[in-house]
Enzyme design. Structure first.
Site, PDB file in Angstrom:
ATOM      1  N   ALA A  60      -6.013  17.801 -18.147  1.00 44.33           N
ATOM      2  CA  ALA A  60      -6.509  16.825 -17.180  1.00 44.33           C
ATOM      3  C   ALA A  60      -7.179  17.538 -16.017  1.00 44.33           C
ATOM      4  O   ALA A  60      -6.715  18.586 -15.562  1.00 44.33           O
ATOM      5  CB  ALA A  60      -5.348  15.963 -16.674  1.00 44.33           C
ATOM      6  N   GLU A  92      -0.440   9.872 -28.517  1.00 45.44           N
ATOM      7  CA  GLU A  92       0.749   9.482 -27.758  1.00 45.44           C
ATOM      8  C   GLU A  92       0.225   8.760 -26.532  1.00 45.44           C
ATOM      9  O   GLU A  92      -0.301   9.376 -25.607  1.00 45.44           O
ATOM     10  CB  GLU A  92       1.574  10.727 -27.387  1.00 45.44           C
ATOM     11  CG  GLU A  92       3.004  10.400 -26.970  1.00 45.44           C
ATOM     12  CD  GLU A  92       3.134  10.155 -25.479  1.00 45.44           C
ATOM     13  OE1 GLU A  92       3.159   8.948 -25.107  1.00 45.44           O
ATOM     14  OE2 GLU A  92       3.199  11.109 -24.712  1.00 45.44           O
ATOM     15  N   LEU A  93       0.366   7.417 -26.540  1.00 45.80           N
ATOM     16  CA  LEU A  93      -0.327   6.587 -25.564  1.00 45.80           C
ATOM     17  C   LEU A  93       0.652   5.952 -24.562  1.00 45.80           C
ATOM     18  O   LEU A  93       1.715   6.494 -24.304  1.00 45.80           O
ATOM     19  CB  LEU A  93      -1.164   5.545 -26.302  1.00 45.80           C
ATOM     20  CG  LEU A  93      -2.127   6.127 -27.360  1.00 45.80           C
ATOM     21  CD1 LEU A  93      -2.862   5.020 -28.100  1.00 45.80           C
ATOM     22  CD2 LEU A  93      -3.108   7.103 -26.722  1.00 45.80           C
ATOM     23  N   CYS A 109       5.105   8.203 -19.279  1.00 42.43           N
ATOM     24  CA  CYS A 109       4.946   7.136 -20.266  1.00 42.43           C
ATOM     25  C   CYS A 109       6.301   6.598 -20.719  1.00 42.43           C
ATOM     26  O   CYS A 109       6.403   5.467 -21.186  1.00 42.43           O
ATOM     27  CB  CYS A 109       4.151   7.638 -21.469  1.00 42.43           C
ATOM     28  SG  CYS A 109       4.860   9.090 -22.257  1.00 42.43           S
ATOM     29  N   LYS A 138      -8.010  20.829 -23.659  1.00 39.46           N
ATOM     30  CA  LYS A 138      -8.696  20.265 -22.499  1.00 39.46           C
ATOM     31  C   LYS A 138      -7.637  19.589 -21.629  1.00 39.46           C
ATOM     32  O   LYS A 138      -7.200  18.479 -21.909  1.00 39.46           O
ATOM     33  CB  LYS A 138      -9.757  19.253 -22.910  1.00 39.46           C
ATOM     34  CG  LYS A 138     -10.617  18.796 -21.740  1.00 39.46           C
ATOM     35  CD  LYS A 138     -11.073  17.356 -21.892  1.00 39.46           C
ATOM     36  CE  LYS A 138     -11.496  16.791 -20.549  1.00 39.46           C
ATOM     37  NZ  LYS A 138     -10.385  16.623 -19.590  1.00 39.46           N
ATOM     38  N   ARG A 162       3.797  21.186 -26.024  1.00 40.78           N
ATOM     39  CA  ARG A 162       4.206  20.288 -27.109  1.00 40.78           C
ATOM     40  C   ARG A 162       3.117  20.163 -28.167  1.00 40.78           C
ATOM     41  O   ARG A 162       3.391  19.803 -29.316  1.00 40.78           O
ATOM     42  CB  ARG A 162       4.565  18.906 -26.539  1.00 40.78           C
ATOM     43  CG  ARG A 162       5.292  18.015 -27.530  1.00 40.78           C
ATOM     44  CD  ARG A 162       6.004  16.871 -26.844  1.00 40.78           C
ATOM     45  NE  ARG A 162       5.115  15.805 -26.453  1.00 40.78           N
ATOM     46  CZ  ARG A 162       5.535  14.681 -25.861  1.00 40.78           C
ATOM     47  NH1 ARG A 162       6.817  14.512 -25.592  1.00 40.78           N
ATOM     48  NH2 ARG A 162       4.677  13.746 -25.527  1.00 40.78           N
ATOM     49  N   GLY A 214      -2.205  10.296 -23.375  1.00 38.12           N
ATOM     50  CA  GLY A 214      -2.831   9.645 -22.234  1.00 38.12           C
ATOM     51  C   GLY A 214      -2.722   8.141 -22.355  1.00 38.12           C
ATOM     52  O   GLY A 214      -1.881   7.615 -23.097  1.00 38.12           O
ATOM     53  N   SER A 215      -3.578   7.446 -21.666  1.00 35.74           N
ATOM     54  CA  SER A 215      -3.501   5.988 -21.629  1.00 35.74           C
ATOM     55  C   SER A 215      -3.980   5.366 -22.941  1.00 35.74           C
ATOM     56  O   SER A 215      -4.789   5.946 -23.674  1.00 35.74           O
ATOM     57  CB  SER A 215      -4.354   5.442 -20.487  1.00 35.74           C
ATOM     58  OG  SER A 215      -5.735   5.593 -20.777  1.00 35.74           O
ATOM     59  N   ASN A 255       0.449  14.318 -15.841  1.00 28.98           N
ATOM     60  CA  ASN A 255       1.813  14.068 -15.353  1.00 28.98           C
ATOM     61  C   ASN A 255       2.821  15.135 -15.776  1.00 28.98           C
ATOM     62  O   ASN A 255       3.801  15.385 -15.078  1.00 28.98           O
ATOM     63  CB  ASN A 255       2.289  12.676 -15.754  1.00 28.98           C
ATOM     64  CG  ASN A 255       2.278  12.441 -17.244  1.00 28.98           C
ATOM     65  OD1 ASN A 255       1.529  13.072 -17.979  1.00 28.98           O
ATOM     66  ND2 ASN A 255       3.109  11.524 -17.706  1.00 28.98           N
ATOM     67  N   GLU A 313       1.676  -1.016 -17.378  1.00 36.74           N
ATOM     68  CA  GLU A 313       2.389   0.236 -17.199  1.00 36.74           C
ATOM     69  C   GLU A 313       2.310   0.617 -15.721  1.00 36.74           C
ATOM     70  O   GLU A 313       1.219   0.806 -15.180  1.00 36.74           O
ATOM     71  CB  GLU A 313       1.777   1.336 -18.074  1.00 36.74           C
ATOM     72  CG  GLU A 313       2.568   2.626 -18.061  1.00 36.74           C
ATOM     73  CD  GLU A 313       2.044   3.633 -19.081  1.00 36.74           C
ATOM     74  OE1 GLU A 313       2.834   4.482 -19.516  1.00 36.74           O
ATOM     75  OE2 GLU A 313       0.842   3.553 -19.436  1.00 36.74           O
TER      76      GLU A 313
END
Length: 482
Positions: free
Chosen positions: A181, A255-256, A289, A179, A164, A233-234, A156, A386
């Site tokens: 997406a 960071e989910l 997110c 790595k 970051r 990610g999720s 996203n 979400e």
């Protein structure tokens, strides 16, 4: 096949070299506005992943002892290069991700700032020295690089989520394996080339795209030469990665997901609340997110807010991200669009009403109309999951305590938004909300100088600020006397 908007190397970037995957595999990258393939990118195998670990490990020791000022100057150069090439990066992001150019330009500016911020932080890795209470020795505490870091980033924000992580890792003295997406690797590969030009030595930054995450990520985490995992990610995937990392007790930053409530009180300034709610909901088309997920609006202002907010949502122009007048581009893929349709259908089945939107336009591309829902039942999925798209469910409230209970009734705790002209009330409510961040009369809070992160199942650790660099450093205590 269409072509990427700017020239990008499409191989694996390992040890300062561009190369194909060991077995020749590749990934088709599609423009979500046209559904056309724009590039084919090398798809890393387990063998390639281990090669990347080897390269990062070889480079780690020399990078760790590189003078902080030299690391700082390389990051500063990366900032300058990214700023100079901002429009090319923005167009590439809009093409492979689908977001509107105005959002992509904002992302590139934000992404570049992480290089500048951590160029300044690189020289601020300060140690501590104190006297033990007994007076028998000094307590010296050093901060040393955690070592080779695996960085996993989402689709996203393909530029900002990479910088970051890369910025603080390099500032701290860590070599990295990025790595990206598999939906949006082109931006990460362009960043790899930029960092090479900025002076990053070979092996310090390695970038490997792959659609075989379940094979390559465990292989990397099982390697004892890897000391850090930083993932965005999720929450679902985060749980799996934490399980993988537990086998070798790797230092993790996560960071989910999020399920952000937006709370609008009767005494809120309506213009500020609508404007802030639009930013919180529709920044990046809702695929963030930090995106507003649930709207709780006090009875006295609910009708006026819903009318104004629905009008603002309906006025957004849908189109390909590369068109200058586009406000809302497509979702990332067909599955994401299907999710939007399912969420709206479920909300309506619980008694919800569609104030605007609720359908997808005809034609190619993964587009979905900006949608506002009212009166959805308490068990509607849209209030508990979400959303990650342009859907905004509005709920009314008249009891503050009950509203806060509902706002906190989620496994997530990333960010909340509060709108009120009463500062005391705003701060009191902010303290009661179970989230790592709060936007008080603001629709955006992200800043490289601020600690970004959540509580509960929204993650572990913080990115940004000085905290972000500390995530890539470990403390070493030395008892010393003289």
């Amino acid at each position: 096949m269409a072509e990427p908007i700017i020239s990008v190397d499409t191989g694996l970037y390992i040890d300062g070299q561009w190369r194909p995957a060991s077995d020749g595999a590749d990934i088709a990258i599609k423009d979500p506005a046209t559904e056309e393939t724009i590039a084919r990118v090398s798809c890393a195998s387990k063998e390639d992943a281990i090669d990347a670990v080897e390269a990062a490990h070889r480079a780690q020791a020399s990078w760790a002892v590189r003078p902080p000022r030299e690391r700082s100057e390389i990051l500063r150069k990366a900032f300058e290069l990214m700023t100079a090439r901002a429009e090319g990066f923005a167009q590439l992001i809009a093409q492979e991700n689908g977001k509107a150019l105005k959002d992509a330009r904002g992302e590139v500016a934000y992404a570049a700032e992480f290089f500048r911020w951590y160029a300044e932080e690189a020289v601020r890795n300060l140690s501590d020295l104190s006297m033990a209470p007994s007076g028998k020795n000094r307590i010296m505490v050093l901060h040393q690089p955690v070592g080779v870091a695996l960085l996993i980033t989402p689709w996203n924000f393909p530029a900002a989520m990479a910088t970051r992580k890369i910025g603080p890792a390099l500032a701290a003295g860590c070599s990295v394996i990025l790595k990206p997406a598999s939906e949006t690797p082109l931006t990460a590969l362009a960043i790899a080339r930029l960092l090479e030009e900025a002076g990053v030595p070979k092996g310090v930054v390695n970038v490997i795209a792959s659609s075989r995450s379940s094979e390559i990520v465990p292989a990397i985490l099982d390697d004892p030469r890897v000391g850090k995992l930083s993932f965005t990610g999720s929450t679902q995937v985060g749980r799996i990665l934490l399980g993988n990392a537990a086998k070798t007790v790797i230092n993790c930053s996560m960071e989910l997901g999020g399920n952000a409530p937006v709370i609008v009180f009767n005494d809120a300034d309506l213009d500020t609340a609508v404007e802030g709610a639009m930013i919180a909901k529709m920044r990046n088309g809702g695929e963030a997110c930090t995106a507003a997920n649930r709207f709780y609006v006090e009875d006295g202002i609910a009708d006026a807010f819903t009318k104004r907010f629905s009008e603002a949502m309906a006025s957004l122009k849908i189109g390909p991200g590369l068109q200058e007048d586009t406000d809302l581009g497509p979702l990332i893929n067909q599955a994401a669009r299907d999710d939007m349709e399912a969420l709206v259908e479920d909300a309506v089945s619980t008694g919800g009403h569609i104030a605007t939107g609720g359908t997808r336009p005809n034609g190619r591309g993964f587009f979905y109309q900006p949608t506002v829902l009212t009166d959805s039942g308490p068990n509607a999925r849209v209030l508990h999951e979400e959303i990650f798209g342009p859907i905004a469910p509005i709920q009314r409230f008249d009891d503050v305590d009950d509203m806060i209970t509902r706002a906190n009734d989620t496994e997530y705790g990333l960010i909340s938004y509060v709108f009120t002209e009463n500062l005391k009330k705003g701060l009191m409510v902010s303290e009661r909300l179970h989230s790592g961040m709060v936007g008080l009369n603001r629709g955006v809070v992200s800043d490289p100088a601020a600690p970004f992160g959540g509580v509960k199942q929204s993650g572990l650790g913080r990115e940004g600020a000085h905290d972000g660099m500390m995530e890539f450093l470990e403390k070493k205590y030395i008892a010393v006397d003289w």
